[in-house]
Design a protein around this motif. Structure first.
Motif, short mmCIF file in Angstrom:
data_model
loop_
_atom_site.label_atom_id
_atom_site.label_comp_id
_atom_site.label_asym_id
_atom_site.label_seq_id
_atom_site.Cartn_x
_atom_site.Cartn_y
_atom_site.Cartn_z
N UNK A 150 11.11 -11.16 10.95
CA UNK A 150 10.95 -10.34 12.15
C UNK A 150 11.40 -8.90 11.91
N UNK A 151 10.71 -7.93 12.53
CA UNK A 151 11.17 -6.54 12.53
C UNK A 151 12.10 -6.32 13.72
N UNK A 152 13.34 -5.96 13.43
CA UNK A 152 14.35 -5.80 14.48
C UNK A 152 14.81 -4.34 14.51
N UNK A 153 14.95 -3.81 15.72
CA UNK A 153 15.46 -2.44 15.85
C UNK A 153 16.83 -2.37 15.18
N UNK A 154 16.98 -1.48 14.21
CA UNK A 154 18.23 -1.39 13.44
C UNK A 154 19.43 -1.14 14.35
N UNK A 155 19.26 -0.33 15.37
CA UNK A 155 20.36 -0.01 16.28
C UNK A 155 20.70 -1.17 17.21
N UNK A 156 19.92 -2.25 17.17
CA UNK A 156 20.11 -3.38 18.08
C UNK A 156 20.59 -4.63 17.34
N UNK A 157 21.27 -4.45 16.22
CA UNK A 157 21.73 -5.60 15.45
C UNK A 157 22.62 -6.52 16.28
N UNK A 158 23.56 -5.98 17.02
CA UNK A 158 24.46 -6.81 17.82
C UNK A 158 23.70 -7.56 18.91
N UNK A 159 22.75 -6.90 19.56
CA UNK A 159 21.94 -7.56 20.58
C UNK A 159 21.13 -8.69 19.97
N UNK A 160 20.58 -8.46 18.77
CA UNK A 160 19.82 -9.51 18.09
C UNK A 160 20.73 -10.71 17.79
N UNK A 161 21.93 -10.41 17.32
CA UNK A 161 22.87 -11.49 17.01
C UNK A 161 23.18 -12.32 18.26
N UNK A 162 23.35 -11.65 19.38
CA UNK A 162 23.63 -12.36 20.63
C UNK A 162 22.45 -13.26 21.03
N UNK A 163 21.23 -12.77 20.88
CA UNK A 163 20.05 -13.59 21.17
C UNK A 163 20.01 -14.78 20.22
N UNK A 164 20.31 -14.54 18.94
CA UNK A 164 20.30 -15.62 17.94
C UNK A 164 21.35 -16.68 18.28
N UNK A 168 12.54 -24.70 29.31
CA UNK A 168 13.96 -24.60 29.67
C UNK A 168 14.24 -23.23 30.29
N UNK A 169 14.75 -23.19 31.52
CA UNK A 169 15.01 -21.90 32.17
C UNK A 169 16.04 -21.05 31.42
N UNK A 170 16.92 -21.67 30.67
CA UNK A 170 17.90 -20.89 29.90
C UNK A 170 17.20 -20.04 28.84
N UNK A 171 16.14 -20.58 28.24
CA UNK A 171 15.37 -19.84 27.24
C UNK A 171 14.76 -18.59 27.88
N UNK A 172 14.23 -18.76 29.07
CA UNK A 172 13.61 -17.66 29.79
C UNK A 172 14.60 -16.59 30.24
N UNK A 196 14.42 -10.12 27.30
CA UNK A 196 15.09 -8.95 26.72
C UNK A 196 14.88 -8.84 25.22
N UNK A 197 14.41 -9.91 24.60
CA UNK A 197 14.19 -9.89 23.15
C UNK A 197 13.17 -8.83 22.77
N UNK A 198 12.20 -8.56 23.63
CA UNK A 198 11.18 -7.56 23.33
C UNK A 198 11.74 -6.16 23.14
N UNK A 199 12.92 -5.90 23.67
CA UNK A 199 13.57 -4.61 23.48
C UNK A 199 14.30 -4.55 22.14
N UNK A 200 14.51 -5.71 21.53
CA UNK A 200 15.31 -5.81 20.31
C UNK A 200 14.43 -6.02 19.08
N UNK A 201 13.45 -6.90 19.20
CA UNK A 201 12.53 -7.14 18.09
C UNK A 201 11.12 -7.36 18.61
#
Length: 119
Positions: free
Chosen positions: A9-23, A89-93, A98-103
């Motif tokens: 995946x291509x992830x916004x470099x400045x959004x590493x922490x946000x990506x980690x939280x989604x992961x 699963x509603x938790x997934x939703x 917000x993932x679209x803002x990160x990757x």
């Protein structure tokens, strides 16, 4: 037999922490639905290629980093069942929009694999 789902995946470099939280949130659901392992790897040495490369595969932009990730399942059936349940699963939703803002999901590559060698 073990089944592996791989992602590039291509992830916004400045959004590493946000990506980690989604992961991390994704892992909690994956684990609940039967996944036995997960690895999210932030690109550190991912060179551009002349003919093909990981950056070229995801059409990486200058402000992005390539992430290589995989999820291990006990078998393909468990993975397929889990993916169907997670989409409902509603938790997934709650965190995926917000993932679209990160990757970029449209440029993310994924596939399922049967291991040839596990050590």
């Amino acid at each position: 037999m073990t089944y592996v789902q791989g992602f590039l995946a291509p992830v916004k470099s400045a959004k590493q922490q946000e990506y980690k939280e989604i992961a991390e949130k994704s892992w909690m659901l994956l684990k609940e639905y039967g996944a036995v392992g997960c690895c999210e790897a932030w690109g550190m040495d991912v060179p551009d290629g002349e003919v093909t490369s990981m950056p070229m595969a995801v059409k990486k932009e200058d402000d992005e980093t390539v992430v290589f990730a995989w999820v291990t399942w006990p078998d393909k059936e468990t993975a397929d069942t889990a993916m169907g349940k997670m989409e409902q699963d509603p938790r997934w939703g709650e965190f995926m929009p917000s993932a679209g803002e990160v990757f970029n999901l449209k440029r993310t590559i994924f596939g399922g694999f049967e291991p040839l060698l596990e050590v």
